[in-house]
Scaffold this active site. Sequence first.
Site, mmCIF file in Angstrom:
data_model
loop_
_atom_site.group_PDB
_atom_site.id
_atom_site.type_symbol
_atom_site.label_atom_id
_atom_site.label_comp_id
_atom_site.label_asym_id
_atom_site.label_seq_id
_atom_site.Cartn_x
_atom_site.Cartn_y
_atom_site.Cartn_z
ATOM 1 N NE ARG A 192 -21.851 -4.309 4.791
ATOM 2 C CZ ARG A 192 -20.854 -4.402 3.911
ATOM 3 N NH1 ARG A 192 -19.686 -4.843 4.300
ATOM 4 N NH2 ARG A 192 -21.028 -4.013 2.663
ATOM 5 C CE LYS A 207 -4.341 1.522 2.058
ATOM 6 N NZ LYS A 207 -5.407 1.202 3.038
ATOM 7 C CD GLU A 261 -18.730 -2.638 9.372
ATOM 8 O OE1 GLU A 261 -18.866 -3.719 8.778
ATOM 9 O OE2 GLU A 261 -17.860 -1.808 9.059
HETATM 10 C C1 LIG Z 1 -18.520 -1.904 5.521
HETATM 11 C C2 LIG Z 1 -17.314 -1.002 5.597
HETATM 12 N N1 LIG Z 1 -16.645 -0.884 6.763
HETATM 13 C C3 LIG Z 1 -15.576 -0.086 6.858
HETATM 14 C C4 LIG Z 1 -15.141 0.631 5.767
HETATM 15 C C5 LIG Z 1 -13.974 1.596 5.895
HETATM 16 N N2 LIG Z 1 -12.843 1.160 5.094
HETATM 17 C C6 LIG Z 1 -12.561 1.687 3.916
HETATM 18 S S1 LIG Z 1 -11.208 1.054 3.222
HETATM 19 C C7 LIG Z 1 -10.969 0.021 4.560
HETATM 20 C C8 LIG Z 1 -9.812 -0.904 4.623
HETATM 21 C C9 LIG Z 1 -9.815 -1.802 3.424
HETATM 22 O O1 LIG Z 1 -8.683 -2.620 3.514
HETATM 23 P P1 LIG Z 1 -8.368 -3.591 2.318
HETATM 24 O O2 LIG Z 1 -9.587 -4.282 1.883
HETATM 25 O O3 LIG Z 1 -7.239 -4.458 2.748
HETATM 26 O O4 LIG Z 1 -7.947 -2.617 1.139
HETATM 27 P P2 LIG Z 1 -6.628 -1.707 1.049
HETATM 28 O O5 LIG Z 1 -7.008 -0.365 1.621
HETATM 29 O O6 LIG Z 1 -5.560 -2.388 1.829
HETATM 30 O O7 LIG Z 1 -6.320 -1.625 -0.416
HETATM 31 C C10 LIG Z 1 -11.954 0.215 5.492
HETATM 32 C C11 LIG Z 1 -12.029 -0.503 6.798
HETATM 33 C C12 LIG Z 1 -15.869 0.490 4.572
HETATM 34 N N3 LIG Z 1 -15.521 1.182 3.450
HETATM 35 N N4 LIG Z 1 -16.925 -0.337 4.504
#
Ligand SMILES: Cc1ncc(C[n+]2csc(CCOP(=O)(O)OP(=O)(O)O)c2C)c(N)n1
Length: 592
Positions: free
Chosen positions: A364, A248, A336
């Site tokens: 959710r 990342k 969640e």
């Molecule tokens: C249901 C939900 N919960 C929390 C989030 C907040 N959120 C956005 S990106 C993220 C992390 C995603 O991590 P990953 O899937 O590993 O993708 P990366 O950012 O590492 O590319 C979170 C928790 C969200 N978008 N949707």
Amino acid sequence: MKNGILSQINSPAAIKKCSKNELLALTKELREFIIDVVSTKEGHLGASLGVVELTVALHHVFNTPKDQLIWDVGHQAYGHKILTGRRANFHTNRKLNGISGFPKRGESEYDAFGVGHSSTSISAALGMAIAAQLDGDFERQHIAVIGDASIAAGMAFEGLNHAGVTDANLLVILNDNAIGIDPSVGALKNYLTKAKVGFKPKQNNIIEALNFNYKGPIDGHDLPALIEALNELKQQKGPRFLHVITKKGKGLQKAEEDQVTYHAPGKFDKTTGEIISKTDENLPPKFQDVFGLTLVELAEQNLKIIGITPAMPTGSSLKYMMQKFPNRAFDVGIAEQHAVTFAAGLATQNYIVFCAIYSTFLQRAMDQVIHDVALQNLPVIFCIDRAGLVGNDGATHHGVFDIALLKSIPNIMIAAPSNEIELRNLLFTVSKGVNQPIAIRYPRGRGNIIDWQQDFKAIPLGKFQQLKKGTQIAVVSLGTLSVEVEKAIEMLDEKDKPKIAHFDVRFVKPFQNEFFVMLFSKFSCMITLEDGSIKGGFGEDVSAFAQQKNYPGKVINLGIPDEFIEHGSPEELYDLVGLSAAKIANVLEENL
Ligand SMILES: Cc1ncc(C[n+]2csc(CCOP(=O)(O)OP(=O)(O)O)c2C)c(N)n1
Ligand SMILES: CC(=O)[C@@H](O)[C@H](O)COP(=O)(O)O
Ligand SMILES: [Mg+2]
């Protein structure tokens, strides 16, 4: 790069014609372009930098938009947008009337599915794949790109579980960078870590156990390797799974070194990566910090206090309690539903559980709130951050439905503190123990009170407070909108100011019958304000009660209209929906 290869790419068709060297040049220019724009226009940086090679490879190998490509969450899709005809207007990303910060069907034919909330891509792609089969189209490919934190969410597993018993043309690409916004958590994370260090996933590969053809892990920054793997997988049918390892923030050293901050760093120097930060001192606190720092103070005094966040330690500021009391503060990952019922379980054992969830993400877990918490009347304390219009994240992230959703559930108390001190005192009050579930909602961003960490003072639960006396119009505001109302009153002529009374209702539920009966008896006009959907909102209850009591005066309800509000700055959006001080002042003047 004015006349570089990126300037010649206005659709993926051009990418298909690129030579290997041109593709490598394209990845370099695309990464530089993303850094350049986000350094001044802000947005999600790290995730998009991490999938630059994957994005170029996908649009080179597959025939988008016929082959359907879905980006989970979609915060990593800046490169996808830039390569699919939105380079010229990418500087409008997340701005009012500009392009969305997430893939959006109405914005481009290349955006196969609207995203923003995580873990939806596998289910959506499977739906499209099954549709293709039913249409007799066995050639079309359906690709879901999902991150390591997002694939750990229950909904992603539901999609995998279903796909594994179909012969759908589905390719799931796991973008594994070992981090969410904060470090990833859980047993799946540990499994994936082993898979990355040469552990033979074939021995007990959980993905293959679900009947996916698993390939990888491969280097997600090795463009030729990606192209070779995708070409191989493109020839295959049925459920397939490609595991790619990425970093990342790839390509900007600061972003690679501090992946949490550079998930969404704000403005930064595009050359050095240094963040151009607004120093925190002498600024009022963020509401999330009022929550996070107050919770630490309370947890120091009370060993029964527990904190829970679904994957947002930094965003919710539960990180402070996690640092200080790691055995009493839990990041449960993007989960969640689990977070809510986990809280319920703890509450049955007389722990005092603060469950911190963004309003939009709480959506959710509504059944868990109803079925596992409210029905059993378990005293879970929901700290609902990002309530109201959040701004540039837009329609997928505004916290405007929690009042309407929660208000219809028996047993739940709903509170909206009007400022940082009120929030702090409410947290203190409920930490002494409540005998029912309570939801405390507060907005994204900063308040107005620098000296907020004052001695605790208990708040009378369920009771309003009067902020200003007046003779003609009763303004009843909810939450931090009280600040806008005070500004609006200040805009009135001096002669009119005494006519306006201002009340902070403080609690949406239980409904305060006596309070409103008192207002009906004293005022000829009432104006309610809420930073939530007007449909099913607090104002509707007041209007219904006024009708029931044959109130002869006028009741005006101000709130978020019954439509999805797009992205823009919070100031722009609140003015757009009529909740800025200027617009509130207009309504007051019209009714004097
Ligand atoms: C249901 C939900 N919960 C929390 C989030 C907040 N959120 C956005 S990106 C993220 C992390 C995603 O991590 P990953 O899937 O590993 O993708 P990366 O950012 O590492 O590319 C979170 C928790 C969200 N978008 N949707
Ligand atoms: C993409 C995503 O869902 C999160 O990064 C979200 O944008 C965080 O919102 P805040 O910036 O309000 O914490
Ligand atoms: Mg990740």
